[in-house]
Design an enzyme around this catalytic site. Structure first.
Site, PDB file in Angstrom:
ATOM      1  N   ASP A   1       6.127 -68.401  32.809  1.00  0.00           N
ATOM      2  CA  ASP A   1       6.403 -68.113  31.400  1.00  0.00           C
ATOM      3  C   ASP A   1       7.428 -66.993  31.229  1.00  0.00           C
ATOM      4  O   ASP A   1       7.265 -65.887  31.744  1.00  0.00           O
ATOM      5  CB  ASP A   1       5.092 -67.708  30.722  1.00  0.00           C
ATOM      6  CG  ASP A   1       5.163 -67.758  29.207  1.00  0.00           C
ATOM      7  OD1 ASP A   1       6.123 -67.236  28.635  1.00  0.00           O
ATOM      8  OD2 ASP A   1       4.234 -68.321  28.600  1.00  0.00           O
TER       9      ASP A   1
ATOM     10  N   SER B   1       9.085 -69.447  25.971  1.00  0.00           N
ATOM     11  CA  SER B   1       7.798 -70.146  25.967  1.00  0.00           C
ATOM     12  C   SER B   1       7.789 -71.227  24.886  1.00  0.00           C
ATOM     13  O   SER B   1       8.615 -72.128  24.924  1.00  0.00           O
ATOM     14  CB  SER B   1       6.661 -69.140  25.799  1.00  0.00           C
ATOM     15  OG  SER B   1       5.422 -69.704  26.180  1.00  0.00           O
TER      16      SER B   1
END
Length: 302
Positions: free
Chosen positions: A182, A38
């Site tokens: 993600d 991320s």
């Protein structure tokens, strides 16, 4: 082989940047492997090239408009405090246009291509350093690790973007017949992957407190409930990743140096406030410096 692992954490990545600056610039640590999830995936290319000050400039000037092409959040100031709520107009507009998420983060994709240039990409590929980002393949229900050495430039930009897309609030990447989101949904702190790739010592920056310090306020609407549920799951993934990483490190005799955030920085890491992020960068640097001094004192006493 030494590795630097940076967890997910949205705007809290500024704290990770401060820690990394101290480790690389002041402690003179050198790394063979950079592994990010991320927000960590946004940082690893610059860190591999030693572009710390450029990275700092990015993280201390960022705002919502540079991330979201359709922002699902409204940030208001109530009695001096920042309060985050849903932007009903933007989310409805997204649904009308057939989107599958509350918001869109296409501006972030443009930002990645602007700052992770093709020249930077080529320099990393020509070096001996390994740069890896984590993505969640929702179609195949697996976590994938995308190494820069195995990617074209545009593909690598896509994987960084996917790794940062905190759905359902940000964009969903459709690529190679699969849907990606993600990396933190499956591997928020990819310690074990670093060990499997040969690391013998790992500096790990974890953008959460070591011990839970927060009780969340009651949900006010379905939107805030979804936010709380997703964050709860991410917290559990983080703890699981760290536990598994510690067990793997003990089994393989790998040295782990863990850097947690000492306090709760924010309750919504998808809100990007450049003044706060500049503060967190400095906080990360001073925290890492303090931790190093503690280590040195222990060695002297021993």
């Amino acid at each position: 082989m030494r590795a630097l692992v940076i967890s997910g954490g949205g705007s809290k990545g500024a704290f990770a940047g401060g820690v990394a600056e101290y480790l690389i610039d002041e402690k003179n640590n050198t790394y063979d492997l950079f592994l990010g999830t991320s927000t960590g995936s946004l940082m690893v290319s610059h860190l591999a090239l030693g572009k710390l000050y450029e990275l700092k400039a990015i993280y201390t000037t960022i705002n919502q408009r540079k991330i979201f092409s359709n922002n699902p959040f409204v940030v208001k100031t109530v009695d001096g405090e920042k309060v985050v709520s849903i932007n009903h107009l933007n989310t409805v507009w997204n649904f009308i246009n057939g989107r599958r998420t509350f918001g869109e983060s296409k501006n972030l994709r443009k930002l990645i291509k602007k700052y992770v240039t093709e020249s930077y990409f080529d320099r990393i590929k020509a070096s001996e350093k390994d740069v890896v980002v984590t993505v969640s393949n929702l179609t195949k229900n697996v976590v994938e690790y995308k190494a820069i050495q195995d990617c074209t430039y545009l593909d690598f930009c896509d994987w960084i973007w996917a790794s940062c897309n905190y759905v359902p609030f940000m964009s969903l990447l459709r690529k190679n017949g699969c849907e990606y989101a993600d990396g933190g949904f499956g591997s928020l702190v990819p310690i074990r992957e670093a060990i499997l790739r040969g690391a013998t010592e790992i500096d790990v920056i974890i953008l959460e407190t070591e011990v839970s310090q927060l009780n969340r306020i009651p949900s006010k609407n379905p939107f805030s409930l979804i936010t709380h549920v997703v964050q709860f799951m991410m917290d559990q993934v983080e703890r699981h990743n760290v536990t598994i990483g510690k067990l793997q490190a003990a089994h393989d005799n790998v040295k782990l140096n863990l850097y947690y955030t000492p306090t709760v920085l924010t309750t919504n890491s998808l809100v990007f406030n450049k003044k706060l992020m500049a503060k967190w960068w400095h906080y990360g640097y001073t925290y890492a410096k303090k931790q190093h001094q503690v280590e040195m004192n222990k060695l002297k006493e021993g």
